[in-house]
Design a protein around this motif. Structure first.
Motif, PDB file in Angstrom:
ATOM      1  N   ALA A 133       0.308  -4.210   3.437  1.00 57.94           N
ATOM      2  CA  ALA A 133       1.635  -3.789   3.884  1.00 57.94           C
ATOM      3  C   ALA A 133       1.813  -2.301   3.598  1.00 57.94           C
ATOM      4  O   ALA A 133       1.919  -1.890   2.436  1.00 57.94           O
ATOM      5  N   ILE A 134       1.819  -1.499   4.656  1.00 58.05           N
ATOM      6  CA  ILE A 134       1.963  -0.041   4.520  1.00 58.05           C
ATOM      7  C   ILE A 134       3.424   0.274   4.198  1.00 58.05           C
ATOM      8  O   ILE A 134       4.327  -0.102   4.953  1.00 58.05           O
ATOM      9  N   GLU A 135       3.626   0.980   3.092  1.00 61.83           N
ATOM     10  CA  GLU A 135       4.993   1.348   2.719  1.00 61.83           C
ATOM     11  C   GLU A 135       5.213   2.839   2.960  1.00 61.83           C
ATOM     12  O   GLU A 135       4.618   3.671   2.267  1.00 61.83           O
ATOM     13  N   PRO A 136       6.060   3.202   3.926  1.00 62.83           N
ATOM     14  CA  PRO A 136       6.422   4.617   4.061  1.00 62.83           C
ATOM     15  C   PRO A 136       7.361   5.003   2.926  1.00 62.83           C
ATOM     16  O   PRO A 136       8.282   4.259   2.589  1.00 62.83           O
ATOM     17  N   LEU A 137       7.105   6.161   2.322  1.00 61.88           N
ATOM     18  CA  LEU A 137       7.949   6.680   1.250  1.00 61.88           C
ATOM     19  C   LEU A 137       8.739   7.884   1.738  1.00 61.88           C
ATOM     20  O   LEU A 137       8.326   8.574   2.671  1.00 61.88           O
ATOM     21  N   HIS A 138       9.870   8.119   1.113  1.00 63.54           N
ATOM     22  CA  HIS A 138      10.721   9.261   1.430  1.00 63.54           C
ATOM     23  C   HIS A 138       9.868  10.535   1.484  1.00 63.54           C
ATOM     24  O   HIS A 138       8.939  10.708   0.684  1.00 63.54           O
ATOM     25  N   PRO A 139      10.175  11.460   2.403  1.00 66.37           N
ATOM     26  CA  PRO A 139       9.348  12.666   2.556  1.00 66.37           C
ATOM     27  C   PRO A 139       9.166  13.498   1.292  1.00 66.37           C
ATOM     28  O   PRO A 139       8.181  14.239   1.180  1.00 66.37           O
ATOM     29  N   MET A 140      10.065  13.383   0.322  1.00 61.82           N
ATOM     30  CA  MET A 140       9.898  14.184  -0.900  1.00 61.82           C
ATOM     31  C   MET A 140       8.650  13.774  -1.686  1.00 61.82           C
ATOM     32  O   MET A 140       8.184  14.504  -2.553  1.00 61.82           O
ATOM     33  N   TYR A 141       8.085  12.605  -1.359  1.00 64.16           N
ATOM     34  CA  TYR A 141       6.871  12.140  -2.033  1.00 64.16           C
ATOM     35  C   TYR A 141       5.601  12.458  -1.243  1.00 64.16           C
ATOM     36  O   TYR A 141       4.514  12.041  -1.632  1.00 64.16           O
ATOM     37  N   CYS A 142       5.723  13.193  -0.150  1.00 62.31           N
ATOM     38  CA  CYS A 142       4.599  13.341   0.770  1.00 62.31           C
ATOM     39  C   CYS A 142       3.401  14.046   0.141  1.00 62.31           C
ATOM     40  O   CYS A 142       2.256  13.654   0.366  1.00 62.31           O
ATOM     41  N   SER A 143       3.620  15.059  -0.658  1.00 66.18           N
ATOM     42  CA  SER A 143       2.491  15.859  -1.144  1.00 66.18           C
ATOM     43  C   SER A 143       1.622  15.111  -2.141  1.00 66.18           C
ATOM     44  O   SER A 143       0.394  15.222  -2.111  1.00 66.18           O
ATOM     45  N   ASP A 144       2.250  14.309  -3.013  1.00 65.27           N
ATOM     46  CA  ASP A 144       1.461  13.743  -4.110  1.00 65.27           C
ATOM     47  C   ASP A 144       1.322  12.236  -4.094  1.00 65.27           C
ATOM     48  O   ASP A 144       0.409  11.693  -4.719  1.00 65.27           O
ATOM     49  N   ARG A 145       2.223  11.537  -3.378  1.00 67.46           N
ATOM     50  CA  ARG A 145       2.193  10.074  -3.478  1.00 67.46           C
ATOM     51  C   ARG A 145       1.981   9.357  -2.153  1.00 67.46           C
ATOM     52  O   ARG A 145       1.382   8.293  -2.119  1.00 67.46           O
ATOM     53  N   CYS A 146       2.504   9.909  -1.068  1.00 62.77           N
ATOM     54  CA  CYS A 146       2.459   9.121   0.172  1.00 62.77           C
ATOM     55  C   CYS A 146       2.632  10.013   1.398  1.00 62.77           C
ATOM     56  O   CYS A 146       3.736  10.496   1.681  1.00 62.77           O
ATOM     57  N   VAL A 147       1.544  10.182   2.149  1.00 62.06           N
ATOM     58  CA  VAL A 147       1.595  11.005   3.355  1.00 62.06           C
ATOM     59  C   VAL A 147       2.178  10.237   4.545  1.00 62.06           C
ATOM     60  O   VAL A 147       2.338  10.802   5.622  1.00 62.06           O
ATOM     61  N   LEU A 157       0.835  -1.206   0.000  1.00 64.71           N
ATOM     62  CA  LEU A 157       0.000   0.000   0.000  1.00 64.71           C
ATOM     63  C   LEU A 157       0.865   1.249   0.000  1.00 64.71           C
ATOM     64  O   LEU A 157       1.663   1.457   0.919  1.00 64.71           O
ATOM     65  N   VAL A 158       0.703   2.077  -1.036  1.00 60.75           N
ATOM     66  CA  VAL A 158       1.265   3.428  -1.066  1.00 60.75           C
ATOM     67  C   VAL A 158       0.097   4.359  -0.775  1.00 60.75           C
ATOM     68  O   VAL A 158      -0.848   4.441  -1.559  1.00 60.75           O
ATOM     69  N   SER A 159       0.136   5.052   0.336  1.00 63.22           N
ATOM     70  CA  SER A 159      -1.075   5.649   0.908  1.00 63.22           C
ATOM     71  C   SER A 159      -1.721   6.719   0.047  1.00 63.22           C
ATOM     72  O   SER A 159      -2.916   6.974   0.137  1.00 63.22           O
ATOM     73  N   GLY A 160      -0.934   7.383  -0.809  1.00 63.91           N
ATOM     74  CA  GLY A 160      -1.453   8.515  -1.563  1.00 63.91           C
ATOM     75  C   GLY A 160      -1.095   9.824  -0.883  1.00 63.91           C
ATOM     76  O   GLY A 160      -0.700   9.859   0.287  1.00 63.91           O
ATOM     77  N   GLY A 161      -1.223  10.908  -1.640  1.00 65.56           N
ATOM     78  CA  GLY A 161      -0.853  12.225  -1.119  1.00 65.56           C
ATOM     79  C   GLY A 161      -2.059  13.048  -0.734  1.00 65.56           C
ATOM     80  O   GLY A 161      -3.109  12.514  -0.339  1.00 65.56           O
ATOM     81  N   LEU A 162      -1.909  14.352  -0.847  1.00 65.78           N
ATOM     82  CA  LEU A 162      -2.998  15.275  -0.525  1.00 65.78           C
ATOM     83  C   LEU A 162      -3.955  15.374  -1.709  1.00 65.78           C
ATOM     84  O   LEU A 162      -3.520  15.346  -2.860  1.00 65.78           O
ATOM     85  N   PRO A 163      -5.247  15.498  -1.458  1.00 65.86           N
ATOM     86  CA  PRO A 163      -6.169  15.780  -2.552  1.00 65.86           C
ATOM     87  C   PRO A 163      -5.811  17.107  -3.206  1.00 65.86           C
ATOM     88  O   PRO A 163      -5.194  17.980  -2.570  1.00 65.86           O
ATOM     89  N   PRO A 164      -6.174  17.302  -4.474  1.00 61.04           N
ATOM     90  CA  PRO A 164      -5.846  18.559  -5.167  1.00 61.04           C
ATOM     91  C   PRO A 164      -6.324  19.783  -4.379  1.00 61.04           C
ATOM     92  O   PRO A 164      -7.475  19.832  -3.921  1.00 61.04           O
ATOM     93  N   GLY A 165      -5.434  20.723  -4.170  1.00 60.49           N
ATOM     94  CA  GLY A 165      -5.768  21.969  -3.492  1.00 60.49           C
ATOM     95  C   GLY A 165      -5.766  21.891  -1.976  1.00 60.49           C
ATOM     96  O   GLY A 165      -5.954  22.907  -1.304  1.00 60.49           O
ATOM     97  N   SER A 166      -5.545  20.691  -1.415  1.00 56.63           N
ATOM     98  CA  SER A 166      -5.608  20.542   0.038  1.00 56.63           C
ATOM     99  C   SER A 166      -4.257  20.820   0.685  1.00 56.63           C
ATOM    100  O   SER A 166      -3.203  20.550   0.105  1.00 56.63           O
ATOM    101  N   ARG A 167      -4.295  21.330   1.930  1.00 55.46           N
ATOM    102  CA  ARG A 167      -3.110  21.461   2.769  1.00 55.46           C
ATOM    103  C   ARG A 167      -3.286  20.702   4.083  1.00 55.46           C
ATOM    104  O   ARG A 167      -2.501  20.856   5.008  1.00 55.46           O
ATOM    105  N   ASP A 168      -4.326  19.892   4.138  1.00 59.17           N
ATOM    106  CA  ASP A 168      -4.694  19.206   5.386  1.00 59.17           C
ATOM    107  C   ASP A 168      -3.966  17.863   5.490  1.00 59.17           C
ATOM    108  O   ASP A 168      -4.517  16.807   5.202  1.00 59.17           O
ATOM    109  N   LEU A 169      -2.718  17.927   5.922  1.00 56.07           N
ATOM    110  CA  LEU A 169      -1.896  16.722   6.027  1.00 56.07           C
ATOM    111  C   LEU A 169      -2.415  15.790   7.124  1.00 56.07           C
ATOM    112  O   LEU A 169      -2.468  14.564   6.943  1.00 56.07           O
ATOM    113  N   ASP A 170      -2.829  16.359   8.254  1.00 52.03           N
ATOM    114  CA  ASP A 170      -3.386  15.535   9.327  1.00 52.03           C
ATOM    115  C   ASP A 170      -4.636  14.799   8.849  1.00 52.03           C
ATOM    116  O   ASP A 170      -4.838  13.612   9.151  1.00 52.03           O
ATOM    117  N   GLY A 171      -5.494  15.515   8.101  1.00 49.02           N
ATOM    118  CA  GLY A 171      -6.702  14.883   7.586  1.00 49.02           C
ATOM    119  C   GLY A 171      -6.389  13.765   6.614  1.00 49.02           C
ATOM    120  O   GLY A 171      -7.060  12.714   6.615  1.00 49.02           O
TER     121      GLY A 171
END
Length: 266
Positions: A129-143, A91-105
């Motif tokens: 299996a939850i896969e953490p990704l490098h922080p550079m992917y946080c916004s669009d691919r994996c929070v 599982l790659v969790s996904g990033g933020l929805p378009p236009g969102s800044r709500d990382l906690d959400g």
């Protein structure tokens, strides 16, 4: 631990050739991806790998929980993994929805999705299996950026239903990774171990810039030793997204990966 070739390492190698090539090279496991499996047909792929004596070590990937149809798509992914005999759905969790800044959400959404999917996965004999990704992917691919976050998300759910992925490419930078690996072992959460190297300067296409084993700065053997110390006896998947590697004929790319695995991981 058993070497396994993740299909994306030899991305353009057709499935029948990949299966035959792995069998000829004495490779016993393959990690598969949903897109080429769908192209070949799930039932045909299951028969193909079975006929070549290969174990499917994982299926990539589920997740991307910011998408509107994420739960339905992930249930289909669970069914595909079960049909292939894959014990693990990455599982790659996904990033933020378009236009969102709500990382906690976004991270709360991942927790809710896991709670909804875990029983379904358990019914099918598949472990998420939850896969953490490098922080550079946080916004669009994996929070989910750290192993600690992945373990905290997994904690409320049964370990046979939800575990974590240790991927050297994504975790090498984190000083807490070693404690996290030990914790994953103690909590029976270590579902999959993947290896790739980190090279600098970063290539222009970061997604396809993973380094061949031994070409970068990751202490791969230290990771293998730490994972092994937890009692993990599962596969070691080589998962290397690399444009140069993808131009090689499949057998040559596999041989290079195997040679480097023996030199830098074992």
């Amino acid at each position: 631990m058993m070497f396994s070739l993740n299909q994306w390492t030899t991305r353009h190698w057709p499935l029948p050739d990949l299966a035959a090539g792995c069998a000829a090279a004495g490779v016993a496991g393959v990690g598969l991806w949903r897109e080429p499996v769908a192209e070949h047909g799930t039932a045909r792929t299951a028969k193909l790998v079975r006929d070549h004596g290969l174990a499917v070590t994982s299926l990539c990937r589920g997740g991307f929980f910011q998408e509107p149809d994420a739960l339905d798509d992930n249930r289909r992914a669970v069914e595909e993994a079960a049909a292939l005999g894959a014990p693990v759905l990455v599982l790659v969790s996904g990033g933020l929805p378009p236009g969102s800044r709500d990382l906690d959400g976004a991270r709360s959404r991942v927790a809710d999705a896991l709670a909804a999917l875990a029983p379904y996965a358990g019914e099918h004999g598949v472990r998420l299996a939850i896969e953490p990704l490098h922080p550079m992917y946080c916004s669009d691919r994996c929070v989910v950026s750290t192993l600690a976050q992945a373990l905290d998300l997994a904690a409320p759910l049964p370990p046979e239903q939800v575990g974590v992925v240790i991927d050297t490419y994504h975790l090498w930078w984190d000083p807490a990774a070693w404690d996290g690996i030990a914790r994953a072992g103690a909590e029976d959460r270590l579902a999959l171990f993947q290896v790739a190297d980190w090279v600098t300067p970063l290539p222009e296409g970061v997604l396809t810039g993973r380094g061949m084993l031994g070409d970068g700065c990751v202490d791969l053997r230290r990771f293998r030793t730490a994972v092994e110390a937890t009692g993990y006896t599962g596969p070691v998947e080589a998962e290397i997204f690399n444009d140069e590697l993808w131009t090689m004929p499949g057998p040559k790319a596999l041989n290079l990966t195997l040679t480097r695995y023996k030199s830098h991981v074992l």
